[in-house]
Design an enzyme around this catalytic site. Structure first.
Site, PDB file in Angstrom:
ATOM      1  CB  CYS A 112       1.193  -2.560  13.434  1.00 35.48           C
ATOM      2  SG  CYS A 112       1.622  -2.414  11.689  1.00 35.48           S
ATOM      3  CB  SER A 164       9.023   5.576  10.001  1.00 35.45           C
ATOM      4  OG  SER A 164       8.447   5.232  11.239  1.00 35.45           O
ATOM      5  CB  CYS A 222       4.011  -3.587  16.251  1.00 33.55           C
ATOM      6  SG  CYS A 222       5.754  -3.193  16.074  1.00 33.55           S
ATOM      7  CB  CYS A 238       6.157  -5.820   9.003  1.00 30.86           C
ATOM      8  SG  CYS A 238       7.454  -5.233  10.129  1.00 30.86           S
ATOM      9  CD  GLU A 241      -2.293  -1.147   2.806  1.00 32.27           C
ATOM     10  OE1 GLU A 241      -2.117  -0.235   3.624  1.00 32.27           O
ATOM     11  OE2 GLU A 241      -2.789  -2.232   3.093  1.00 32.27           O
ATOM     12  N   GLY A 283       5.997  -2.548   6.423  1.00 29.96           N
ATOM     13  CA  GLY A 283       7.365  -3.033   6.478  1.00 29.96           C
ATOM     14  C   GLY A 283       8.280  -2.221   7.365  1.00 29.96           C
ATOM     15  CD  GLU A 284      12.080  -1.225  10.865  1.00 29.59           C
ATOM     16  OE1 GLU A 284      11.098  -0.727  11.432  1.00 29.59           O
ATOM     17  OE2 GLU A 284      13.092  -0.559  10.578  1.00 29.59           O
ATOM     18  CG  LEU A 340       9.743   5.648  22.467  1.00 34.29           C
ATOM     19  CD1 LEU A 340      11.094   4.962  22.407  1.00 34.29           C
ATOM     20  CD2 LEU A 340       9.855   6.981  23.207  1.00 34.29           C
ATOM     21  CG  HIS A 341       4.597   3.142  19.238  1.00 34.35           C
ATOM     22  ND1 HIS A 341       4.160   4.370  18.778  1.00 34.35           N
ATOM     23  CD2 HIS A 341       4.884   2.413  18.113  1.00 34.35           C
ATOM     24  CE1 HIS A 341       4.162   4.384  17.451  1.00 34.35           C
ATOM     25  NE2 HIS A 341       4.609   3.227  17.026  1.00 34.35           N
TER      26      HIS A 341
HETATM   27  N1  SAH Z   1       8.049  -0.256  10.459  1.00 34.64           N
HETATM   28  C1  SAH Z   1       8.245   1.139  10.560  1.00 34.64           C
HETATM   29  C2  SAH Z   1       7.524   1.965   9.526  1.00 34.64           C
HETATM   30  C3  SAH Z   1       6.167   1.528   9.132  1.00 34.64           C
HETATM   31  S1  SAH Z   1       4.912   1.717  10.341  1.00 34.64           S
HETATM   32  C4  SAH Z   1       7.908   1.614  11.957  1.00 34.64           C
HETATM   33  O1  SAH Z   1       7.341   0.856  12.714  1.00 34.64           O
HETATM   34  O2  SAH Z   1       8.269   2.745  12.272  1.00 34.64           O
HETATM   35  C5  SAH Z   1       4.629   3.472  10.257  1.00 34.64           C
HETATM   36  C6  SAH Z   1       4.118   4.070  11.550  1.00 34.64           C
HETATM   37  O3  SAH Z   1       2.750   3.691  11.786  1.00 34.64           O
HETATM   38  C7  SAH Z   1       4.899   3.618  12.767  1.00 34.64           C
HETATM   39  O4  SAH Z   1       5.150   4.708  13.632  1.00 34.64           O
HETATM   40  C8  SAH Z   1       3.935   2.645  13.399  1.00 34.64           C
HETATM   41  O5  SAH Z   1       4.225   2.412  14.728  1.00 34.64           O
HETATM   42  C9  SAH Z   1       2.614   3.322  13.139  1.00 34.64           C
HETATM   43  N2  SAH Z   1       1.438   2.492  13.312  1.00 34.64           N
HETATM   44  C10 SAH Z   1       1.286   1.188  13.050  1.00 34.64           C
HETATM   45  N3  SAH Z   1       0.040   0.784  13.331  1.00 34.64           N
HETATM   46  C11 SAH Z   1      -0.623   1.875  13.783  1.00 34.64           C
HETATM   47  C12 SAH Z   1      -1.951   2.098  14.233  1.00 34.64           C
HETATM   48  N4  SAH Z   1      -2.827   1.115  14.275  1.00 34.64           N
HETATM   49  N5  SAH Z   1      -2.282   3.357  14.624  1.00 34.64           N
HETATM   50  C13 SAH Z   1      -1.373   4.369  14.568  1.00 34.64           C
HETATM   51  N6  SAH Z   1      -0.101   4.216  14.147  1.00 34.64           N
HETATM   52  C14 SAH Z   1       0.261   2.970  13.769  1.00 34.64           C
HETATM   53 FE1  SF4 Z   2       4.000  -2.429  11.858  1.00 32.55          FE
HETATM   54 FE2  SF4 Z   2       6.272  -0.963  11.792  1.00 32.55          FE
HETATM   55 FE3  SF4 Z   2       5.811  -2.725  13.798  1.00 32.55          FE
HETATM   56 FE4  SF4 Z   2       6.321  -3.588  11.330  1.00 32.55          FE
HETATM   57  S1  SF4 Z   2       7.704  -2.469  12.676  1.00 32.55           S
HETATM   58  S2  SF4 Z   2       4.766  -4.388  12.714  1.00 32.55           S
HETATM   59  S3  SF4 Z   2       5.277  -2.057  10.083  1.00 32.55           S
HETATM   60  S4  SF4 Z   2       4.631  -0.863  13.334  1.00 32.55           S
END
Ligand code: SAH
Ligand code: SF4
Length: 349
Positions: free
Chosen positions: A123, A195, A120, A116, A96, A163-164, A219-220
């Site tokens: 996600c 990111s 997480c 990915c 996407e 993806g990461e 970070l989260h």
């Molecule tokens: N893998 C990388 C980049 C892709 S995810 C990363 O994790 O940074 C892009 C962003 O979307 C990241 O900050 C991720 O934590 C966030 N994200 C994923 N799922 C989400 C959700 N359900 N609500 C808000 N942000 C989300």
């Molecule tokens: Fe989603 Fe980024 Fe976590 Fe992968 S690293 S699972 S894309 S939030």
């Protein structure tokens, strides 16, 4: 199978690879620029249509390499102008992108992997597992095709789709360089953002690259136990070490990383969590970006009310942490990446 495909797929080449491929065909140096400009500047994925190349070269290229643009299988348009694209790649993998227009800018959020591996829990992509790494050209095409659909120059591109990116380092760097390339998309390096969920070796490598790409770190939570639970893929890189590495990154590059913080009700918005976040973010050149979580199917992560997000923001600001709250776009079209693919994924894929 993926490797075989990558060998023959012209999208697997970065700018140096394109130069090498043309050199091996006995071509002068300027041919690489011509091909790059057709492929990514003009988004023409047909060697035969590259009319300023000698006919023989066009045939040689077509015999040696496969070339296929991603195909848009779904485009969703939000009332606020945001568009979300689902692409089918040459081998059938689905990814996407999102196009986000503002007054004077067009930002494209692109994917760096199909799926990915980081898992997480909040996600949609992480919940679906890993399919494959994307190729440099597949990254550039997502951005270029969104630009073409909007009929506008893309001013910013962010690797925040599926993806990461730092798990696919070489291809992502190659893709960003093609986006930055004057014959490619000509997007300034500072307007290209990676990111990452916190892949430490990748952050260190990135800091040594000469281009001034922008870094965002998801970070989260700044509480180790919470982060381990919601981001199991980064357990091996503890928060204390991540903070040190980010401080080194700012010392080395002089650039300010963003700390992405998706606020999840009752999980990372409690006073203890906010306190830990203040301790993590204070004392160095960071910027916290708060995002109300987008609820996804199968996850219990709940979105807090707007007032709660603002309360977290003011607690951070009062403690001297530079903070912003992300304006939401495209919520009516599930613009949180990962959600559209899940809807279209056939059973068992
Ligand atoms: N893998 C990388 C980049 C892709 S995810 C990363 O994790 O940074 C892009 C962003 O979307 C990241 O900050 C991720 O934590 C966030 N994200 C994923 N799922 C989400 C959700 N359900 N609500 C808000 N942000 C989300
Ligand atoms: Fe989603 Fe980024 Fe976590 Fe992968 S690293 S699972 S894309 S939030």
């Amino acid at each position: 199978m993926v490797n075989d495909r990558a060998h023959a797929d012209f999208a697997s080449l970065d700018a140096d690879g394109i130069a090498r491929a043309l050199g091996e065909l006995g071509q002068p140096g300027y041919r690489a620029k011509q091909v790059l400009s057709w492929l990514y500047g003009r988004v023409v994925a047909d060697f035969d249509a590259m009319t300023d190349l000698p006919a023989r070269l066009r045939t040689d290229l077509a015999e040696a390499w496969s070339l296929q643009l991603p195909e848009a299988v779904d485009v969703q348009r939000s009332a606020d102008g945001t568009r979300k694209y689902l692409w089918r790649l040459a081998d059938g993998a689905m990814v996407e992108s999102v196009g986000i227009p503002t007054d004077d800018r067009l930002t494209v959020c692109f994917s760096t992997q199909a799926g990915c591996a980081m898992g997480c829990t909040f996600c949609a992509t992480g919940r679906g597992g890993f399919v494959r790494d994307l190729l440099p050209g597949e990254l550039v095409w997502q951005v270029a095709l969104v630009g073409r659909d909007f009929g506008a120059r893309v001013s910013n591109a962010v690797a925040m789709g599926q993806g990461e990116p730092l798990n696919n380092f070489e291809a992502v760097l190659g893709g960003l360089r093609l986006m930055n390339h004057p014959e490619g998309l000509g997007i300034g390096a500072r307007h290209l953002t990676i990111s990452t969920c916190g892949v430490i070796p990748g952050i260190q490598r990135l800091s040594r690259e000469e281009e001034q790409f922008t870094l965002a770190v998801s970070l989260h939570s700044a509480v180790q136990e919470t982060r381990d639970r919601i981001m199991p893929g980064v357990r091996r890189w503890p928060l204390a070490r991540l903070r040190e590495v980010l401080i080194d990154y700012t010392d080395f590059t002089g650039r300010r990383p963003t700390l992405e913080y998706a606020v999840i009700q009752g999980t990372n918005d409690t006073p203890a969590e906010v306190d830990a976040l203040v301790k993590f973010a204070r004392g160095w050149m960071s910027h916290v970006n708060l995002i109300p979580i987008n609820p996804v199917a199968g996850s219990t992560a709940t979105r807090p009310g707007h007032a709660q997000v603002l309360a977290v923001a003011s607690a951070l600001k009062d403690a001297g942490v530079e903070t912003s709250v992300r304006t939401e776009r495209g919520t009516d079209i599930d613009a949180a990446c990962g959600q559209l693919t899940q809807k279209h994924r056939p059973p068992g894929v």
